[in-house]
Scaffold this active site. Structure first.
Site, PDB file in Angstrom:
ATOM      1  N   LYS A 187       1.896   0.151   9.240  1.00 39.23           N
ATOM      2  CA  LYS A 187       1.320   1.493   9.381  1.00 39.23           C
ATOM      3  C   LYS A 187      -0.012   1.501  10.132  1.00 39.23           C
ATOM      4  CE  LYS A 187       3.250   3.938   5.403  1.00 39.23           C
ATOM      5  NZ  LYS A 187       2.891   4.682   4.165  1.00 39.23           N
ATOM      6  N   GLY A 188      -0.784   0.463  10.064  1.00 39.77           N
ATOM      7  CA  GLY A 188      -2.093   0.452  10.723  1.00 39.77           C
ATOM      8  C   GLY A 188      -3.207   0.771   9.752  1.00 39.77           C
TER       9      GLY A 188
ATOM     10  N   GLY B 158      -1.832   0.770  17.254  1.00 42.72           N
ATOM     11  CA  GLY B 158      -1.825  -0.439  18.061  1.00 42.72           C
ATOM     12  C   GLY B 158      -1.048  -1.567  17.420  1.00 42.72           C
ATOM     13  N   ALA B 159      -1.432  -1.966  16.218  1.00 42.08           N
ATOM     14  CA  ALA B 159      -0.794  -3.110  15.554  1.00 42.08           C
ATOM     15  C   ALA B 159       0.696  -2.872  15.370  1.00 42.08           C
ATOM     16  CB  ALA B 159      -1.470  -3.371  14.208  1.00 42.08           C
TER      17      ALA B 159
ATOM     18  N   PRO C 129      -3.814 -10.552   5.882  1.00 42.42           N
ATOM     19  CA  PRO C 129      -4.758 -10.062   4.871  1.00 42.42           C
ATOM     20  C   PRO C 129      -6.225 -10.336   5.204  1.00 42.42           C
ATOM     21  CG  PRO C 129      -2.904 -11.173   3.838  1.00 42.42           C
ATOM     22  CD  PRO C 129      -2.778 -11.428   5.309  1.00 42.42           C
TER      23      PRO C 129
ATOM     24  N   GLU D 228      -8.009   3.280  11.237  1.00 45.57           N
ATOM     25  CA  GLU D 228      -8.566   4.612  11.020  1.00 45.57           C
ATOM     26  C   GLU D 228      -8.739   4.922   9.535  1.00 45.57           C
ATOM     27  OE1 GLU D 228      -9.489   5.756  13.750  1.00 45.57           O
ATOM     28  OE2 GLU D 228      -8.022   5.381  15.326  1.00 45.57           O
TER      29      GLU D 228
END
Length: 717
Positions: A680-681, A513-514, A611, A684
């Site tokens: 990268k995300g 998503g990001a 961050p 997960e």
């Protein structure tokens, strides 16, 4: 002129005030006039058929507008929900009121619509259903030997070398079975929908969806409508963890209920209904076989997963993907077997495959390291692959070594002792555990529209795309990206997402998503500057501001749209996020209770956009991983097929007193191969490996190797 720096800054949520003041609209918050209320009723058997439904008492109950079952529900397009349909673009789990067949306990078999929620709930309890029962497959242990090879191409046996020969001939080896139970997602906001028919063939669904355009496709396909005639409105999502990545029958049932009573209908699932309405993380039986030489070089990795799916469709977690790429070995085999059962279809759950698979793989790595008398970090470092072992591709970036070495330094790993049960404090045995894990880094097609307005020297931007915000900060990272690239302060950037009428975008699933959203905004902002530069018809000695560009072009408004796609060059590389997890556990020798006073999570997740939000993502994943390790388990009653655990009173998630200090560390990664922004995300990878680190620490503390989660006191005593 120094440009504005926003990307990578620890920025507070731009939507934070609206959330804490209650102004943010979730699915059931939208103010729709003339609203009716729907309550679903469910099957009370796990397999068979409905003989008769007596709905007369319900229909005569006060305020009832309609009772809809398979006897009077409209016929739907079930081809849109075929087993091979995309999970984010079809209605999952059946239960669409199309026939009298029962495939699992709790299957939706009807819905009552009334003037008030209380009237609908009371009437639903008056419906009398008789069944013709069939033998049901409920107990996994009884049917595990019936498992077969899955139909999905990605789950066929995948190996290299000769695993069996290498394993049999090895002196140092581990063969063990690791089990993870059924778990449930339990987002803060249960699934809910308000359905409004604007015209006979035009529908608006106020919903909570992780994949906005996926919901649109699922609803339109099932209802037989053109996608453009279905609008999804989901500005805020109260958590999902994968459950709202797929769409379930309650969405379409709300639509047909609204169609039946010819007025808007609200349908909200209760917490108990969630257990058998919207999927689950399936139970996994994982056999690991690892072999190594005396100097700690792996010669064999075998990972065999046996699990269950529904009787109507197939879904598996890819538990063995980590075994394919984490460690170098000339001989490898990853297999899957599945048994259809009378349990609702499983679905994506945070860190699908890798959170459960890493528990098995990393526990086995710890067992073999102990057998070799090697430090478990050193054992991992000795088996670091130069390329992706599964396909030979070079890494776009790989940070396992940095994560392990940096984490060891921060955690104080040098205090760990090899032998278990050697550190104690009073009644507590103290242990340290480590694990590594991975999750794919992917980008998906996404589009974004950027609109500028100018009043004199005041320029403002609106960024629009059909993204979603699970509560993880999508609004904020989009605003940061646009603000920096357009050189505007955050307060002059408006973000509009969560609406299928906006340019299409990827979903908040799979940790893409990001990366997908921000790279679409990145492309749109760059394109907008280029177009304004061309329209200004001027040469600039220094980069011009938006005010200068728009003044030169004599524009008070301007907009552009960019369609961002993954780079074909990225396909030549293997792109993943990686981490290292370090747990300190205290185990009460008398009671078996486990405390985790300290946890260090080190992550290599590409460019960190914010961050502050990133730290929250990692902390949330660690807490769930601790829950996976110690408390979370959904238990099925074997006679009937219903869940015994049906509320937070008996499905135990960690609370504040269960969690100690969590320290998050991000290693620096610049990876422009994965996508132009190097994102990268983190959603997960945050949970992956956590349970393995806890289990390994418990072994180091107690000398007891627990291979089936959760690790409850009875297993330690």
């Amino acid at each position: 002129m120094k440009r504005r720096k926003l990307i990578g800054e620890a920025t507070s949520r731009v939507d934070g005030i609206s959330k804490v003041t209650g102004a943010a609209n979730y699915a059931t918050d939208h103010k729709i006039p003339n609203l009716a209320y729907a309550v679903i009723f469910k099957s009370e058997i796990a397999a068979g058929t409905i003989s008769e439904i007596d709905q007369s008492a319900a229909e005569q109950s006060a305020g009832v507008l309609a009772v809809i079952t398979h006897k009077n529900a409209p016929k739907l397009n079930l081809k849109a929900n075929a087993p091979d349909a995309r999970p984010d673009s079809s209605i999952r789990g059946g239960a669409l009121l199309q026939d009298n067949k029962i495939e699992f306990y709790g299957q939706h078999i009807g819905v009552v619509v009334a003037e008030t929620f209380e009237q609908a709930r009371a009437a639903a309890r008056l419906v009398k259903v008789s069944y013709q029962k069939s033998a049901a497959k409920i107990e996994f242990e009884k049917h595990i030997n019936e498992a077969v090879v899955p139909t999905g191409k990605e789950f066929q046996d995948d190996g290299r070398g000769d695993l069996n020969t290498a394993f049999q001939s090895a002196k140092f080896k581990v063969e063990a079975v690791y089990e993870t139970p059924i778990e449930h997602h339990h987002p803060m906001a249960p699934h809910a929908t308000i359905a409004v028919w604007e015209a006979p063939n035009k529908l608006t669904l106020y919903n909570e969806a992780q994949v906005v355009n996926g919901v649109q496709r699922a609803a339109a396909g099932t209802l037989g409508l053109p996608p453009e005639n279905v609008r999804i409105v989901t500005p805020h999502v109260g958590g999902g963890f994968g459950a709202k990545g797929s769409q379930w029958s309650n969405l379409v049932i709300a639509a047909i209920a609204a169609q039946a009573v010819k007025r808007p209908v609200k349908l909200a699932l209760s917490r108990q209904q969630m257990f058998n309405s919207v999927g689950l993380r399936q139970r996994n039986h994982q056999r690991l076989r690892l072999a190594a030489t005396q100097d700690g070089k792996l010669t064999a990795i075998g990972h065999d997963t046996t699990t269950h799916t529904a009787t109507t469709a197939e879904f598996l977690e890819d538990c063995g993907e980590g075994a394919k790429i984490m460690y170098d070995s000339p001989n490898s085999l990853v297999t899957y077997r599945v048994v259809p059962m009378n349990i609702i279809l499983p679905t994506f759950t945070r860190g699908p495959g890798q959170s459960t698979g890493s528990f098995a793989l990393e526990s086995a790595m710890d067992e073999l390291a102990y057998q070799l008398r090697l430090d478990p970090i050193e054992f991992r470092l000795r088996n670091e692959p130069a390329r992706d072992p599964s396909n030979g591709k070079p890494w776009s970036s790989r940070s396992v070594v940095q994560c392990l070495t940096r984490g060891a330094e921060v955690f104080g790993w040098n205090r760990r002792r090899l032998e278990p049960r050697t550190v104690r404090q009073g009644n507590y045995l103290i242990g340290y555990g480590v694990s590594s894990a991975t999750y794919p880094a992917r980008t998906r097609d996404s589009s974004a529209m950027v609109k500028l307005t100018r009043k004199a020297a005041d320029v403002r931007a609106s960024v629009e795309l059909a993204a979603s915000d699970l509560g993880t900060g999508t609004y904020t990272i989009i605003a940061q990206t646009a603000g920096e690239l357009l050189d505007l302060p955050l307060e002059k950037v408006t973000v509009k997402i969560g609406d299928s009428s906006l340019p299409p975008a990827a979903g908040s699933v799979g940790s893409f998503g990001a990366a997908s959203f921000t790279n679409a905004v990145y492309a749109a902002c760059g394109q907008l500057r280029q177009e304004l530069q061309a329209k200004s018809n001027q040469q600039w000695a220094t980069p011009p501001t938006l005010v200068q560009l728009m003044e030169a072009a004599k524009l008070s408004e301007y907009q552009t749209r960019a369609d961002a796609k993954p780079s074909p060059e990225a396909e030549k590389y293997s792109s993943h996020s990686f981490n290292a997890n370090f747990a300190e556990v205290w185990v009460n020798e008398a009671t078996g209770m486990v405390k985790i006073p300290r946890f260090v999570a080190v992550t290599g997740g590409g460019r960190v956009l914010n961050p502050k939000a990133a730290r929250s993502q990692i902390i949330g994943g660690v807490i769930w991983g601790i829950g996976m390790a110690l408390t979370e388990e959904s238990v099925i009653e074997p006679r009937y097929g219903n869940f015994i655990t049906r509320s937070f009173a008996d499905y135990h998630v960690p609370v504040n007193l269960d969690i100690g200090e969590i320290e998050t560390v991000f290693v620096t990664e610049e990876d422009k191969i994965v996508n132009p922004m190097g994102v990268k995300g983190l959603g997960e990878i945050a949970i992956c490996g956590v349970a393995g680190a806890v289990a390994n620490a418990i072994f180091n503390a107690t000398g007891k190797r627990i291979r089936n989660l959760p690790i409850t006191p009875d297993k330690l005593l």
